[in-house]
Design an enzyme around this catalytic site. Sequence first.
Site, PDB file in Angstrom:
ATOM      1  N   ASP A  15      99.985  50.115 129.194  1.00 15.72           N
ATOM      2  CA  ASP A  15     100.198  50.011 127.749  1.00 15.72           C
ATOM      3  C   ASP A  15      99.363  51.012 126.956  1.00 15.72           C
ATOM      4  O   ASP A  15      99.883  51.757 126.128  1.00 15.72           O
ATOM      5  CB  ASP A  15      99.878  48.597 127.270  1.00 15.72           C
ATOM      6  CG  ASP A  15     100.802  47.541 127.879  1.00 15.72           C
ATOM      7  OD1 ASP A  15     101.425  47.842 128.912  1.00 15.72           O
ATOM      8  OD2 ASP A  15     100.891  46.440 127.336  1.00 15.72           O
ATOM      9  N   ARG A  95      87.070  38.943 125.517  1.00 16.82           N
ATOM     10  CA  ARG A  95      87.673  39.550 124.324  1.00 16.82           C
ATOM     11  C   ARG A  95      86.738  39.625 123.118  1.00 16.82           C
ATOM     12  O   ARG A  95      86.700  40.653 122.429  1.00 16.82           O
ATOM     13  CB  ARG A  95      88.969  38.825 123.945  1.00 16.82           C
ATOM     14  CG  ARG A  95      90.095  38.928 124.978  1.00 16.82           C
ATOM     15  CD  ARG A  95      90.155  40.294 125.607  1.00 16.82           C
ATOM     16  NE  ARG A  95      91.288  40.484 126.504  1.00 16.82           N
ATOM     17  CZ  ARG A  95      91.237  41.141 127.636  1.00 16.82           C
ATOM     18  NH1 ARG A  95      90.085  41.653 128.056  1.00 16.82           N
ATOM     19  NH2 ARG A  95      92.309  41.301 128.392  1.00 16.82           N
ATOM     20  N   ASP A 124      95.814  37.392 123.712  1.00 19.72           N
ATOM     21  CA  ASP A 124      94.834  38.426 123.392  1.00 19.72           C
ATOM     22  C   ASP A 124      94.989  38.995 121.989  1.00 19.72           C
ATOM     23  O   ASP A 124      94.005  39.370 121.352  1.00 19.72           O
ATOM     24  CB  ASP A 124      94.900  39.556 124.427  1.00 19.72           C
ATOM     25  CG  ASP A 124      94.151  39.224 125.702  1.00 19.72           C
ATOM     26  OD1 ASP A 124      93.368  38.253 125.675  1.00 19.72           O
ATOM     27  OD2 ASP A 124      94.342  39.917 126.708  1.00 19.72           O
ATOM     28  N   SER A 176     100.362  42.373 136.011  1.00 16.71           N
ATOM     29  CA  SER A 176      99.203  42.914 135.306  1.00 16.71           C
ATOM     30  C   SER A 176      97.933  42.265 135.837  1.00 16.71           C
ATOM     31  O   SER A 176      97.936  41.099 136.257  1.00 16.71           O
ATOM     32  CB  SER A 176      99.333  42.677 133.799  1.00 16.71           C
ATOM     33  OG  SER A 176      99.347  41.289 133.515  1.00 16.71           O
TER      34      SER A 176
END
Length: 401
Positions: A15, A95, A124, A176
Amino acid sequence: MEVKKVVLAYSGGLDTSIIVKWLLDTYGCEVICYAADVGQEEELDGLDEKARKTGASKCYVEDLREEFARDYVFRAIKANAVYENRYLLGTSLARPIIAKRHVEIAIKEGADAVCHGATGKGNDQVRFEMAFKALAPELNIIAPWRIWNMHSRSLLFDYAAKHNIPLPITKDKPYSMDRNLLHISFEGGILEDPYREPDNSMFILTKSPEDAPDKPEYVEIDFEEGNPVSVNGERLSPASLMKKLNTIAGRNGVGRIDIVENRLVGIKSRGVYETPAGTVLMAAHRDLESICLDRDTQHLKDRLAIEFAELVYNGLWFTKRRESLDAFIDETQRNVTGTVRVKLYKGQSMVVGRKSQFTLYHQDIASFEHSALYDHADATGFLNIFGLPIKVEALLKKERK
């Protein structure tokens, strides 16, 4: 939106490799890449060069491993935070620290905007954007997955091929992976069938239980005020302690889990996780609390652990609610100091011993032998009072028949 300079959270994966080029074409702005080292190991190799070749003006690679382990992972351990009774929050905890440094770099560089590569279906996007709003509400937020017309991973591969963008993965490895000191997560692609067993070759941190040693391995963990500080008598920094325990628990097949969880956005998601150190630490810490905390405090803390886990999972780290919960948790940890002995064997992590200078466990009272501190006859009055509501209800039911 007019953007002159943007800082992109960059991993060098599918990405974000594409997003650099997309930002340049869409906004004609300067793109600065930023990668946070929270324990990805070799995934960070050559990242600066790759980002520049793709069109970024520079690339920050920030070592956040010690801060991540100390201020985020260990806080979750002290809180006993487990989402839906199974998920140890490996991605969720990384995060906020990534977003915090992201904002700091954006402000330092005088950027107009921050950008992330989270999809419009996942958690996320919430975790990053709630942090951005809390820490730098003046910054614009660019979320390509909610803007562009590439709505599948296959279209991203086509875009990369068209623009000669090198990718670290191929269509033959369609899942992923997210790695840090606490865990490795695997999602998407072939794992989207919740009935399909993961291939054993996929795992990195852990041996399969079948291939783990036939002899149990014991590990001793020392805690000070709820924080793990040493393994087998060796005092270690937070990040080093996580790495050592990952190695020890991983070679014994400890820490694999395959679950379907409920995302904040309302979607059920299948995730496969490796969390060897976290699995051992969570069990060891909770067990040490069992002798160091009084019953009522422990029960209240257990209820709040669920709330703490949901808060972290839902991206609300930078809130007064989390800070208030942490204040309570820190107060409960003042006497959670001691040693826990854990037995590791073929995927199992079993606490087999615990000791503390602050223990509330009194062997004389707990023993089946005679105790000077406890008279069995005293229980009669207690049982009569404790059982009175039950007895009254039963008598009244009989009278009504």
